[in-house]
Structures are given as C-alpha cells and as structure tokens.
Design an enzyme around this catalytic site. Sequence first.
Site, PDB file in Angstrom:
ATOM      1  CG  HIS A 134      -0.556   0.139   2.516  1.00 22.40           C
ATOM      2  ND1 HIS A 134      -0.249   1.370   3.077  1.00 22.40           N
ATOM      3  CD2 HIS A 134      -0.368  -0.782   3.494  1.00 22.40           C
ATOM      4  CE1 HIS A 134       0.108   1.192   4.340  1.00 22.40           C
ATOM      5  NE2 HIS A 134       0.050  -0.100   4.620  1.00 22.40           N
ATOM      6  CG  ASP A 146       2.477   0.577   7.989  1.00 20.70           C
ATOM      7  OD1 ASP A 146       2.024  -0.061   7.019  1.00 20.70           O
ATOM      8  OD2 ASP A 146       1.773   0.988   8.918  1.00 20.70           O
ATOM      9  CD  GLU A 201      -3.452  -0.901   5.509  1.00 19.76           C
ATOM     10  OE1 GLU A 201      -3.706  -1.816   6.313  1.00 19.76           O
ATOM     11  OE2 GLU A 201      -2.815   0.120   5.855  1.00 19.76           O
ATOM     12  CD  GLU A 202      -1.372   2.684   7.489  1.00 20.01           C
ATOM     13  OE1 GLU A 202      -2.122   2.292   8.401  1.00 20.01           O
ATOM     14  OE2 GLU A 202      -0.211   2.288   7.369  1.00 20.01           O
ATOM     15  CG  ASP A 210       0.581  -3.570   5.266  1.00 27.81           C
ATOM     16  OD1 ASP A 210       1.497  -2.800   5.622  1.00 27.81           O
ATOM     17  OD2 ASP A 210      -0.608  -3.384   5.555  1.00 27.81           O
ATOM     18  CG  HIS A 238       0.461   3.143  12.632  1.00 26.82           C
ATOM     19  ND1 HIS A 238      -0.824   2.742  12.932  1.00 26.82           N
ATOM     20  CD2 HIS A 238       0.727   2.644  11.401  1.00 26.82           C
ATOM     21  CE1 HIS A 238      -1.301   2.025  11.917  1.00 26.82           C
ATOM     22  NE2 HIS A 238      -0.367   1.952  10.980  1.00 26.82           N
TER      23      HIS A 238
END
Length: 480
Positions: free
Chosen positions: A290, A302, A336-337, A364, A436
């Site tokens: 992604h 990520d 995606e997030e 991922d 994140h």
Amino acid sequence: MKNSLILACCLASVTMPGLSTAAPLPGEGVDTAVLARIRDAAMQSNYPYERLEELTDQIGPRLSGSPGAAAAVTLVADDLRQIGLSVSLQPVKVPHWVRGIETAELVGYPKRPAGITQRVVLTALGGSAATPVAGLTLPVVVVHSMDELAARAAEVKGRIVLFDVAFDQHLADNGLAGRAYGEAGKYRFSGPDMAAQLGAAAALVRSVGGADYRIAHTGMTVWGKDTHPIPAAAVSAEDAMLMTRLSGKGEITLHLTLTPQTLPDADSHNVIADLIGSTRAQEIVLVSGHLDSWDLAQGAIDDGAGVVVAMGVADVLKKLGLHPHRTIRILAWMNEENGGRGGQAYFDANSKKLRNHAATIESDSGAGRPLGLIASIRAQDEKRLAALQSMLRSIGAPVLEVRQYASGADVSPMTEKGVPSFEPLVDNRQYFSLHHTAADTLDKVDPENLRRQVAVLAMLTWYLSEMAEPFEQLPARTDE
C-alpha cells in the site's frame, strides 16, 4: 559401513545454499533453474532500496488526500513505466483527514506543587474529532479493560477516559507480534467509540507498540454509525503509566487540545502495472503493497517497503527477460491506513471476474528478514509448493504456514471470496516499535532484508505464474 551409508544419504538430502533443486514436482511445470536465476538476481539488486529512498526522502509522509500521496502516485507510476510495464491509474475517492495541533498536560493531581504541570506526549488518532480551539480541561478516568469501563460507566460522562492497556512485547518476541497487536489494538480501534457512547468528552489510549521511548503511535479509530465522534488520541506508554500511578492516589486533571479536521473526500488513485502474460494473459497473479502512510514520518516500513518489494519483483523479471504465462500485476494500493478505499474499489471493479485472479500477494508486515510465506490455500494444495519451498530454504526462508483467509488488508475482500492469497512471513519482533510513529524512517530498513523479501516474492510470483494449473479457489467465507 552402515553408518557411512546413512551419512551419505543424509548429505544427499541437504539442499545447499546457492544451488537449485533437481526438478519441479511432476505436473507443476516450473523450471527451478529459472527460480534460481530469479533468486540470485534479486539478491544482487539495489533497485528496491533505491526506490524506497526516492519515495521516503523525496516525498515522505503520504496520508490519503495529501499532496504527498498524490506525488507518490505519480512517482511510482513513472517508475513502473520506466521498467516497461503497462501502467494505469484507477480512480479512488479517499478520506481527507488532517492532524492539526495536538498538546496535553497534567494540570491537576495529588500533591502537585504550585505552578507545576507535566507534559503528556500524544498524537491524535485518525478520525478523531476536535476539541475547542482553547482545549478541554477535565478529570481523567483510567481503565484497564472494556469490562472496567462498563463497571465504571457512571463516572465517565463529561470526563476524559484513558485506556491503559500495554502491548505485550513478550508475545512479539516469541513470534506473535500480530496477536499482541490485536490484543492491545482493540482499545484503539473501538475504545473511543465505547467511551463516546457512555458520554465521555474525550478518549485516550495507550500507544499500541512495543518500544518505551516516549513516542506515540497513531492509527485509525472506528466510530459506530450512531456515535458522535469525540477527540481521541494515543499517549506514549510512559505517560499512560504516569497517569495510572497518579490516579491511584486521587483525581487527576488533563488539559487537552486537538484540532484535526475531516475535509471532503479527495480524488486519488491505485497504481496498476501489468507484465502481460504470454499464453494465459487473462489469468492474473497480483503482487502489491500500500502506497499511503501515516503522516508522522516517512512510512518506510509501513508500507513503503511493501510497495518497493512489489516493484522489485517486476524489475527482476524484466531484467532477466522472462515472459510469464499468466499476467503479473503490480499494484500500489491507496488508503489502506484510514479507510481501505483502494482495496474496495479494486474489488468492486473486479467482483465479476475474481476467478481470473489466480492468486494475490500483499506485503504489509514491514521490512524485517523474511522467514517464509503465509498462504491462504486449501490444505491439500500445500504439497504443490514443495519445489518452491526448497528454493526458499536456500535463502533461509523455508517456513510455509497455511492459514485460512489470511491476507493483507487490501486483498482481503478477494481472499474472503475464495481467491488464493499469500504474504511474506517476516521477523516482526520489533515492527510495532516503529509502526505508526515518527520513527518510521528509511534508516530503519536493512537493504539486505529488502533484497531477501524481493527474492522470496519474485520466486513465488514466477512459480504462481508458471504452474500448469492454478490453485483451486477456496470456498467463499461465510463466518462473518
């Protein structure tokens, strides 16, 4: 003599690193000498790391709807055209949420010296509502489970709720990082919604991650259709523990300011690039990662790593001049997030032709060293991967775990309708230390691990594209 014969047999059965196995399984039609060439080319390529450096250092954060996300679509599309793929952009309407100001400080607690306040490190959760511009100053109710929240429901109205639930690093250290994320993550996913339903004015969650370096981990929180969103943020593990200790001695009060905005949905795109198949072009093997990331850092692990690994698969095959029987499709997903709109848009566009998808692959899980593969296939089909598994063993990735309906988030709608799916099994013991956070930067990525992941997925992709017959599809999932 007997011992010598046993030793000779044992030595003959060992697959030596760097050597291909003798032959594919009967009927699979895949030349393992070609797999060895793919492996060796991937292990010598700097292409994926160069693309990741370009994506992270030149663009950086890529939250859906942002200028960074738009720039990334253009960059990746151009790079894929340059290696000779047929590229198209699939339009996707995506959420457009922007962070704003985020500050907090403890202004009241037992035995607080006059004039003393304590800063709390936090970051707004995706989907958070805003406080008034001047902030909120309210008592904090600290809970450690959903059951405790329910038991103390009468205390919640008009206050700030803090869910202090630790990420279990012990699970992560023992190969169960995903389980640890799920256990702690449910408080981020649904805790603020539950607090809002009980009348809370704001909600805080302990960061879902394994590192105690006083950094906050953002992520999406989900609101029920009848819930009015409230301000919601993740606090560092250290600050969550501080508030727990102080609240054990009496009431604590927090001044909280969050000013995020939810803007109208924005126009964006999935990037789709095809290496057209020679004899069974209508059948697709999809390889993906992604493209969007959270806005606190560069999104290197990520999921910049997943995108460039997919690109690296195509680059290796093109440089070797290989022409697959089935079409190999590289896909960089958008959103995606904080919404999954890219995966849903692709599913909706292809829902009538899912059987044209021989398999999907999504990376991922970060940029750790690959250990093997996770496969969502019929149990009886596992043996059909034996020849590939032997090749993966030669680079230290021999593990094959068959799990029902396991897949990356973007391909999961297809997986749940029966399309066989795969993802790399990687060492992710430290993944959630960076996940994140503002620490998700290029320097955290080991180029060697990136090359190994390309080697694993390039061999898998070629194997799936060349098998005489694709895997039988799974029954559609019905236990939802």
